[in-house]
Design an enzyme around this catalytic site. Structure first.
Site, mmCIF file in Angstrom:
data_model
loop_
_atom_site.group_PDB
_atom_site.id
_atom_site.type_symbol
_atom_site.label_atom_id
_atom_site.label_comp_id
_atom_site.label_asym_id
_atom_site.label_seq_id
_atom_site.Cartn_x
_atom_site.Cartn_y
_atom_site.Cartn_z
ATOM 1 C CB SER A 127 -30.192 -10.637 -52.853
ATOM 2 O OG SER A 127 -29.991 -11.383 -54.036
ATOM 3 C CE1 TYR A 152 -35.239 -9.861 -54.324
ATOM 4 C CE2 TYR A 152 -33.257 -10.650 -55.419
ATOM 5 C CZ TYR A 152 -34.104 -10.661 -54.334
ATOM 6 O OH TYR A 152 -33.819 -11.455 -53.251
#
Length: 335
Positions: A127, A152
């Site tokens: 990501s 995350y």
């Protein structure tokens, strides 16, 4: 090839599976169909794959160690596209354990399955969030990513480190893809485009964080899926030019690579909202709010490494991509 696609009922997983099936690969789709968002959307995505020649589906969580061990032993995959994960930056603030279970334990199970069963190449989702507190633009794979600002992001950085370890120890070719704000038809309901479109059509105000002073490298789903497949087709190899004295984060003497996959054309959030307004045909009521914990004010992908490796650069203009989403949304929800 016989390819395992985890998260096959997800936004990116469905589109990647469609490309693989369309060219004649055998796809085993895995998903646990959890309720992080409406499972009906996941089932409807899955329905677009079910029944197509070469597709089979397994409902399983990647954190189920015994189940994953059986799956790899029975299926003998050639390659793996690992997209299943607990997504969302904001959700991680209230539900941290979900990220450890899915993104760390689950990824461990994927690596072990690949290691023990002769998988030729693992391509997995990282990501843009790994860049965290880095403000040097555009984000490059050659930059350090040591200051995550959400759990995350930390789990995605951990995935890259875990993959490198397996590439080094077991010569397992692994490639991580740092996705930059993926959007388009069949997108996730927790993403800005979906939330904004729904609210505008229902006549409700939209929450605009950081008082609208956000910039995102929005990347269209078809570009993302094409990039994933092109990367899958070229397994990572050891970089003969790697110099341990300089330790460039983008290079390794192991068969390991990591790439940005973004549009390389960052858009101001207010311009993105304007594109939605144009596509919907009405103006949004805006509720301006401060920057949320875990968010970053800007993203911008340097995609030269991906282009050099695969010959591919994402290219969908944001106004057209937004219009495509709004058309899908109106048709899917009959509004």
């Amino acid at each position: 090839m016989k390819v395992l696609v985890t998260g096959a009922a997800g936004f990116i997983g469905m589109h990647v599976s469609q490309i693989l099936l369309g060219r004649g690969d055998e796809v085993v789709g895995l998903d646990n169909l959890n309720d992080y968002y409406d499972p009906q959307l996941k089932r409807d995505r899955l329905a677009r794959l079910t029944g197509r020649p070469g597709f089979s589906f397994v409902q399983l969580s990647v954190e189920d160690r015994a189940g994953m061990e059986r799956l790899f032993a029975e299926q003998k995959f050639d390659r793996v596209v690992h997209l299943a994960a607990q997504a969302g930056v904001r959700y991680s603030l209230q539900n941290p354990h979900a990220y450890i279970d899915s993104n760390i334990v689950g990824f461990m199970n994927i690596l072990e399955g690949c290691r023990h069963h002769g998988v030729q190449h693992l391509a997995y989702a990282s990501s843009s969030s790994v860049y965290g507190g880095n403000v040097r633009m555009p984000f490059s794979e050659h930059h350090g990513v040591d200051h995550p600002v959400s759990l995350y992001a930390a789990t995605k950085k951990a995935n890259e480190l875990m993959a490198h370890t397996y590439s080094h120890l077991y010569r397992l070719p692994t490639t991580g893809l740092r996705f930059f704000t993926v959007y388009g038809p069949w997108g996730r309901p927790d993403m800005a485009l979906f939330l904004f479109t729904k609210a505008i059509l229902e006549g409700r105000p939209i929450d605009v964080f950081n008082h609208g002073q956000m910039i995102r490298d929005f990347t269209y789903i078809d570009d993302i899926a094409e990039g994933v497949v092109r990367v899958l087709d070229r397994p990572a190899t050891a970089d003969e030019g790697y110099d341990a004295m300089t330790a460039d984060p983008a290079r390794s003497d192991a068969p390991y690579r990591v790439f940005n996959i973004g549009n390389h054309d960052p858009v101001k959030l207010m311009d993105f909202i304007h594109a939605i307004e144009q596509a919907v045909g009405r103006e949004a009521q805006k509720n301006f709010l401060p920057l949320q914990d875990g968010d970053v004010p800007a993203t911008h992908a340097d995609v030269e490494e991906l282009a050099a490796w695969t010959g591919f650069k994402p290219a969908m203009p944001v106004p057209q991509g937004v219009a495509n989403f709004v058309a899908w949304y109106r048709d899917y929800f009959k509004v």
